[in-house]
Enzyme design. Structure first.
Site, mmCIF file in Angstrom:
data_model
loop_
_atom_site.group_PDB
_atom_site.id
_atom_site.type_symbol
_atom_site.label_atom_id
_atom_site.label_comp_id
_atom_site.label_asym_id
_atom_site.label_seq_id
_atom_site.Cartn_x
_atom_site.Cartn_y
_atom_site.Cartn_z
ATOM 1 N N ASP A 53 0.880 -1.159 0.000
ATOM 2 C CA ASP A 53 0.000 0.000 0.000
ATOM 3 C C ASP A 53 0.917 1.208 0.000
ATOM 4 O O ASP A 53 1.644 1.445 0.966
ATOM 5 C CB ASP A 53 -0.884 -0.012 1.255
ATOM 6 C CG ASP A 53 -1.811 1.191 1.332
ATOM 7 O OD1 ASP A 53 -1.650 2.133 0.521
ATOM 8 O OD2 ASP A 53 -2.696 1.200 2.212
ATOM 9 N N SER A 133 0.232 10.990 -16.940
ATOM 10 C CA SER A 133 -0.977 11.121 -17.747
ATOM 11 C C SER A 133 -0.820 12.342 -18.641
ATOM 12 O O SER A 133 -0.008 13.224 -18.360
ATOM 13 C CB SER A 133 -2.188 11.299 -16.821
ATOM 14 O OG SER A 133 -3.344 11.676 -17.545
ATOM 15 N N TYR A 146 -6.923 16.297 -9.735
ATOM 16 C CA TYR A 146 -6.186 15.174 -10.317
ATOM 17 C C TYR A 146 -5.008 15.675 -11.153
ATOM 18 O O TYR A 146 -3.890 15.168 -11.054
ATOM 19 C CB TYR A 146 -7.126 14.332 -11.186
ATOM 20 C CG TYR A 146 -6.434 13.205 -11.914
ATOM 21 C CD1 TYR A 146 -5.976 12.086 -11.214
ATOM 22 C CD2 TYR A 146 -6.231 13.259 -13.291
ATOM 23 C CE1 TYR A 146 -5.335 11.051 -11.881
ATOM 24 C CE2 TYR A 146 -5.598 12.223 -13.961
ATOM 25 C CZ TYR A 146 -5.152 11.123 -13.250
ATOM 26 O OH TYR A 146 -4.499 10.104 -13.921
ATOM 27 N N LYS A 150 -0.834 14.947 -10.913
ATOM 28 C CA LYS A 150 0.017 14.439 -11.985
ATOM 29 C C LYS A 150 1.068 15.460 -12.419
ATOM 30 O O LYS A 150 2.176 15.090 -12.806
ATOM 31 C CB LYS A 150 -0.844 14.001 -13.186
ATOM 32 C CG LYS A 150 -1.659 12.733 -12.915
ATOM 33 C CD LYS A 150 -0.752 11.556 -12.540
ATOM 34 C CE LYS A 150 -1.516 10.275 -12.348
ATOM 35 N NZ LYS A 150 -0.635 9.140 -11.958
#
Length: 280
Positions: A53, A133, A146, A150
């Protein structure tokens, strides 16, 4: 024997990449938060699932210790664990934002920190990769949180690339896909519904329009196996290895206004090394 660790390997890009390298004879440690019977069916001499994790330093320490004891080094570290969040600032809770950054940003940092000695110990150099991304290059509506996570990963690995290669023989590469046929997008949309769906506020028409166009533009998504094959090619390619790689022509076109002058990122890295470290 070549060895690698992949985080976020329970499905999608991570699992496909783990299987691709294991089939090629690599010793692959596939990090998953929960080991299931379905995953264990993929286990083999070369593919070993381990509990990781990335938000838990203790689990990363245990994994790196196991790898050290069993093989003594890592030729490749692929930081692939991540999650999405389709909420605007003002909609997302502090908990949702913190969880996103704990996984997408601090999780990558923790993973690198714990595995760096293993990468340095590789006898013929090593390779650090991370799943970023196109959202790490181009800000997008309703994805600001988000995208911020990134963008942070992009800055982190770009900074590492300025000195990891010349001083530690560690190549650094960011994988920058757009829409991939994985559980990721479905999970993001599920989270949207589970956390109350579309709020009845002034963001709602923007979200609806965004989702409509997203589904239209990404009716066909890239297969995880294609990304896995790309990662395999990158690891085995001759120097110099790129800092950044988009995964489809559509993705390349989407970010071209940011990347056209330096598609691989190597021009910028070379210039930064010259200016800050006096390296040619």
């Amino acid at each position: 024997m070549k060895s690698m660790l992949i985080t976020g390997a329970s499905s999608g890009i991570g699992l496909a990449t783990a299987r691709r390298f294991a089939e090629a004879g690599w010793t692959v440690y596939a990090g998953v938060r929960e080991r299931t019977e379905t995953l264990e069916d993929f286990s083999s001499t070369h593919l070993r699932f381990i509990t990781i994790d990335v938000t838990d330093t203790a689990s990363l320490k245990a994994a790196s210790h196991q790898i050290d004891q069993e093989v003594g080094h890592l030729d490749v570290l692929f930081c692939n664990a991540g999650q999405g969040l389709l909420r605007a600032i003002g909609q997302a809770t502090s908990y949702e934002i913190n969880q996103l950054f704990e996984t997408n940003v601090f999780g990558v940092m923790r993973t690198i920190e714990q595995c760096l000695p293993l990468l340095k110990a590789a006898p013929h150099g090593s390779h650090l990769l991370a799943t970023s991304s196109t959202s790490g290059l181009v800000g997008q509506p309703l994805n600001e949180i988000y995208c911020a996570s990134k963008f942070a990963v992009e800055g982190l690995l770009e900074s590492l690339a300025t000195y990891y290669k010349p001083f530690f023989s560690i190549d650094v590469t960011l994988i920058e896909p757009g829409a991939v046929e994985t559980n990721f997008t479905a999970t993001v949309l599920d989270q949207l519904e589970q956390s109350g769906g579309l709020h009845e506020d002034d963001f709602k028409p923007i979200v609806e329009n965004y989702l409509r166009l997203y589904r239209k533009h990404h009716a066909t998504r890239q297969a995880s196996n294609e990304i896995a094959e790309l990662v395999y090619t990158l690891v085995h390619m001759k120097e110099p290895k790129p800092l950044r790689v988009r995964t489809t022509p559509v993705d390349e076109a989407f970010v071209a206004h940011k990347t056209s002058a330096d598609p691989s990122g190597l021009i910028g890295i070379t210039k930064t090394r010259q200016l800050t470290l006096n390296l040619e």
